[in-house]
Design an enzyme around this catalytic site. Structure first.
Site: not given
Ligand code: NAD
Length: 504
Positions: A311, A201, A277, A178, A408
């Site tokens: 987020c 990654k 995060e 995002n 969310e």
């Molecule tokens: P996601 O958890 O699906 O993916 C995040 C990352 O994790 C990606 O790089 C993805 O490839 C990796 N990933 C996915 N499955 C994995 C696994 N089994 N093992 C290891 N890595 C894996 O999240 P998203 O859809 O990419 O992002 C949206 C989410 O991120 C929302 O929940 C949002 O709130 C959160 N977010 C939080 C913050 C914060 O600062 N708190 C900031 C931005 C986004």
């Protein structure tokens, strides 16, 4: 599939010649391979995966699909680079970060266009992300020379207590799609300032921005192996392999709570230092004494920045009863002025969602809320394709148990409910397993501060719809995360405290 300037897929769009050539130039500046030990190379299997334009679904590029063995090669490279990098003078580390800031600012537009291409966000959002992302390099360039320890006498007087701060070691950085630039610089900059080396990654939807950043860091003189990049379409096995390697001492993850939870469990096996995060479900409270125009303006930013895919996005609007109808009406009116379309097109304030699943999820949440009795003041229906668009939407009379208030949304939808007094407002806001950020609008500062203290969230926007700042500690409580990014705290996440008992 080599270094910067690698050819990408054909990029003709319906946007016009000028935008097409900007897009072509931005794509040409992004490598499409892995960066390991200073070498841009294909994945071990030679496989690649597709990166798509969310506004049209067309192919933008094919990117190397890293395997677990590529991650281990990246860990080896980061580990080999660690002794020299951690011994590099802080001033020198600082200057490299400062040059990265300057280079990013100079190429802000190129980066913004690249992010529009692979993420879909509107160009104005992409420009502000590019500027925000660059600021992490500037902030941590300034922090790199301020890593301090302390010295005191032991209370019994027998010895001195010396405390020093040392880099944690090789850090594994995992980022979401995002904010593909800012979420990465928010990790890389403090890690490098602290003297750590990293394996990154990026998310599978948006790897090009991360690869662009890798090329930029190379250009400003970062030594080989300090930053390594392994894009992949199958993150699970790759991350498991890296986390199982004893050379990895730190995991910093930004993404969903679900994945964060699984990674914490995996990291526990080797007691890896973790910063998390995670997801949010921000309440946006409006009291009857608030300046309603300011509250609507704040709500527009808190809801529509990044198309709601943040987020920090306001997820649930709770408005004091006497002004609830008026606030909803004004918010809906403001939303009708937002133009939806491809992020690069003129005047667009709302781009598409990142992919088809995201569009389906938002549609489902809205449909279910409506079936449970919610009314739509504006928006509420995904247009026909191409692209994964969803319009700015306001829902009122949302039942308190509707899933849309608990999940969310990650889209431009504002569900509005009302409250009767301060206690109810706080109780509604805190009724969530998430605790990242909360917003409060009130004309009574004492109330604003009192409510800010009572809210169970890591951050509060008091009469403000935007809170992110590299100089402020960003992070959540409850299931929104562990640790903080940005500010002095963000550097501490990459430092280990050592105590030396000394006598002289
Ligand atoms: P996601 O958890 O699906 O993916 C995040 C990352 O994790 C990606 O790089 C993805 O490839 C990796 N990933 C996915 N499955 C994995 C696994 N089994 N093992 C290891 N890595 C894996 O999240 P998203 O859809 O990419 O992002 C949206 C989410 O991120 C929302 O929940 C949002 O709130 C959160 N977010 C939080 C913050 C914060 O600062 N708190 C900031 C931005 C986004």
């Amino acid at each position: 599939m080599t270094g910067p300037g690698a050819t990408t897929a054909g990029t003709k769009t319906a946007l016009g010649k000028e935008q097409d050539s900007r897009l072509e130039a931005a794509l040409a500046a992004a490598p499409t391979s892995c960066l390991v030990g200073g070498t841009w190379r294909a994945s071990a299997s030679g496989a690649s995966f597709e990166v798509l334009d969310p506004a049209s679904g067309r192919l933008l590029a094919r990117v190397a699909d890293a395997e677990p063995s590529d991650a281990l090669a990246a860990v080896a490279a980061a580990s080999a680079a660690l002794p020299a990098w951690s011994a590099t003078a802080p001033r020198q580390r600082s200057e490299i970060l400062r040059r990265a800031f300057a280079e990013m600012v100079a190429r802000q537009e190129e980066l913004a266009v690249l992010m529009v291409a692979e993420n879909g966000k509107a160009l104005a959002d992409a420009r502000s992300e590019a500027a925000y992302a660059a600021e992490f390099f500037r902030w941590f360039a300034e922090e790199a020379v301020r890593i301090e320890g302390r010295l005191s006498s032991a209370p019994a007087g027998a010895n001195k207590i010396m405390v020093i701060e040392q880099p944690v070691g090789v850090a594994l950085l995992i980022t979401p799609w995002n904010f593909p630039a800012a979420m990465l610089t928010r990790k890389i900059a403090p890690a490098l300032a602290a003297g750590c080396t990293v394996v990154c990654k990026p998310a599978e939807d948006t790897p090009l921005t991360a690869l662009w950043l890798g090329a930029l860091l190379e250009k400003v003189g970062l030594p080989p192996g300090v930053v390594n990049l392994v894009p992949t379409s199958r993150p699970g096995p790759l991350v498991d392999a890296a986390l199982a390697d004893s050379r990895v001492r730190k995991l910093s993850f930004t993404g969903s709570t679900e994945v964060g939870r699984a990674l914490l469990a995996a990291a526990a096996q080797r007691v890896v230092n973790c910063s998390m995060e995670l997801g949010g479900n921000a309440p946006f409270l409006v009291f009857a004494d608030a300046d309603l125009d300011a509250a609507v303006q704040g709500a527009m930013v808190a809801k529509l920045r990044n198309g709601g895919e943040a987020c920090t996005a306001a997820n649930r609007f709770y408005v004091e009863e006497p002004v609830a109808e008026e606030f909803s009406r004004r918010l809906a009116r403001a939303m009708t002025h937002v133009k939806m379309g491809p992020g690069l097109a003129d005047g667009v304030g709302l781009g598409p969602l990142v992919n088809e699943q995201a569009q389906q999820k938002v549609s489902r949440l809205v449909d279910e809320a409506r079936a449970a009795g919610a009314r739509t003041l504006v928006g509420g229906k995904a247009p026909d394709g191409p692209g994964w668009f969803y319009p700015a939407t306001v829902l009122v009379d949302v039942p308190p148990d509707a899933e849309i208030l608990r999940t969310e949304i990650f889209g431009p939808v504002a569900p509005v409910a009302s409250f009767v007094d301060e206690d109810e407002a706080v109780a509604l806001a805190n009724d969530s397993e998430f605790g990242l950020v909360a917003y409060v609008y009130t004309g009574d500062l004492a109330r604003g501060l009192r409510v800010s203290e009572r809210l169970e969230s890591g951050m509060v926007g008091l009469n403000r719809g935007v809170i992110s700042d590299p100089a402020a500690p960003f992070g959540g409580v409850k299931q929104s995360g562990l640790g903080r990014e940005g500010s002095h705290e963000g550097l501490a996440e990459y430092l280990e405290t050592k105590y030396v008992a000394c006598s002289w």
